[in-house]
Every structure is written in C-alpha cells, then in structure tokens.
Design an enzyme around this catalytic site. Structure first.
Site, PDB file in Angstrom:
ATOM      1  N   HIS A 182       8.410  -0.788   6.067  1.00  0.00           N
ATOM      2  CA  HIS A 182       7.129  -0.269   5.544  1.00  0.00           C
ATOM      3  C   HIS A 182       6.000  -1.166   6.002  1.00  0.00           C
ATOM      4  O   HIS A 182       5.461  -1.933   5.198  1.00  0.00           O
ATOM      5  CB  HIS A 182       7.180  -0.213   4.021  1.00  0.00           C
ATOM      6  CG  HIS A 182       6.103   0.614   3.401  1.00  0.00           C
ATOM      7  ND1 HIS A 182       4.885   0.120   3.002  1.00  0.00           N
ATOM      8  CD2 HIS A 182       6.065   1.932   3.105  1.00  0.00           C
ATOM      9  CE1 HIS A 182       4.156   1.082   2.468  1.00  0.00           C
ATOM     10  NE2 HIS A 182       4.856   2.178   2.524  1.00  0.00           N
ATOM     11  N   PHE A 183       5.635  -1.248   7.153  1.00  0.00           N
ATOM     12  CA  PHE A 183       5.995  -0.467   8.319  1.00  0.00           C
ATOM     13  C   PHE A 183       6.359  -1.433   9.427  1.00  0.00           C
ATOM     14  O   PHE A 183       5.761  -2.512   9.490  1.00  0.00           O
ATOM     15  CB  PHE A 183       4.839   0.419   8.744  1.00  0.00           C
ATOM     16  CG  PHE A 183       4.467   1.450   7.709  1.00  0.00           C
ATOM     17  CD1 PHE A 183       5.185   2.635   7.611  1.00  0.00           C
ATOM     18  CD2 PHE A 183       3.426   1.240   6.814  1.00  0.00           C
ATOM     19  CE1 PHE A 183       4.839   3.597   6.677  1.00  0.00           C
ATOM     20  CE2 PHE A 183       3.090   2.189   5.868  1.00  0.00           C
ATOM     21  CZ  PHE A 183       3.797   3.370   5.795  1.00  0.00           C
TER      22      PHE A 183
END
Length: 142
Positions: free
Chosen positions: A45-46
């Site tokens: 994420h991410f």
C-alpha cells in the site's frame, strides 16, 4: 491505571498507539504513533510509495478510544471491547514512513456496554482523518 496501553487487546503487530501523551481517565486522550515503514501492509500500500491506509487511521482512533473508555475509574472495564461502528469517517490526507501521527479521542457518551467516541488523526497541523466510532463490550457479571 499503571499502563493505559495494557487495556488494548492487540498484539504489537497491530497496535497503532505508541505513547499516551495526555489522559483524562474515561474522558479523553492524546497519543502518538510513528509510522516506522516496516509495517507489513505498507509493502503493498503502495509499492514504491508507501502510504498509511485510511482504515488504519480509523483503527488508531478506535484503539485510543478504547484506552480512554477502559481508564474510567468510576466504571469497571468492559470485557471483549470491540470496534462495532464507524460514522462520519473522513480521510483527509496521507501519512508516510517517518511521520509521527497525533491521535485524539474523546468519549462522547456511554450506555451500558456501548461507548461513542469521536477522534481525529493529524501530522503536525495537517489533518489526516476524523470519525465517530462505536465501541461495544460486555459488562462484567460480578
């Protein structure tokens, strides 16, 4: 209460409150959490741009709210206290590794085993999230 964080049932891998800065038992608190960067969920994420998920910011409010609720000297702690509702949640910004979150939580009301808490998360003067949450637990049968 010697260690207010001991009221949290979470293991260290899922605890988003590092230190209690202020505590008005049963009423309100402020706390901090350092986004270390090694949290497992940040890898996805991410990839290449790790951001603290908004739902984790809401979870941090719930955890601090639980600490506040369980610290009331006039009310015995509830058993199995859980996050059971989220209203009016707003994700206003993002936090990245190396940033320290400031958490605030205030108990707005109690009815038996239900507790309503309002809270917010910021980094410095930059707001990141706010929500009203409901915590529920069982009153002890003693």
């Amino acid at each position: 209460m010697q260690d207010p964080l001991a009221a949290l049932p979470h293991g260290p891998e899922f605890r988003f409150v590092d230190a209690i800065e202020t505590l008005d038992p049963g009423k309100s608190a402020t706390a901090s959490y350092l986004v270390r960067g090694d949290e497992g969920f940040l890898a996805g994420h991410f990839p290449g741009n790790p951001l603290m998920p908004g739902v984790i910011l809401i979870e941090a409010i719930a955890q601090l709210g639980g600490v506040v609720a369980q610290s009331d000297p006039a009310i015995p702690p509830l058993e199995n206290l859980l996050l059971t509702g989220v209203r009016g949640a707003k994700i206003l910004g993002v936090a990245k590794p190396g940033e320290t979150l400031t958490l605030k939580a205030e108990v707005e009301g109690r009815l038996g085993g239900m507790i309503q808490v309002s809270g917010e998360v910021s980094v410095g003067d930059r707001p990141l999230a706010s929500a009203k949450i409901m915590l529920s637990g069982q009153e002890s049968a003693s």
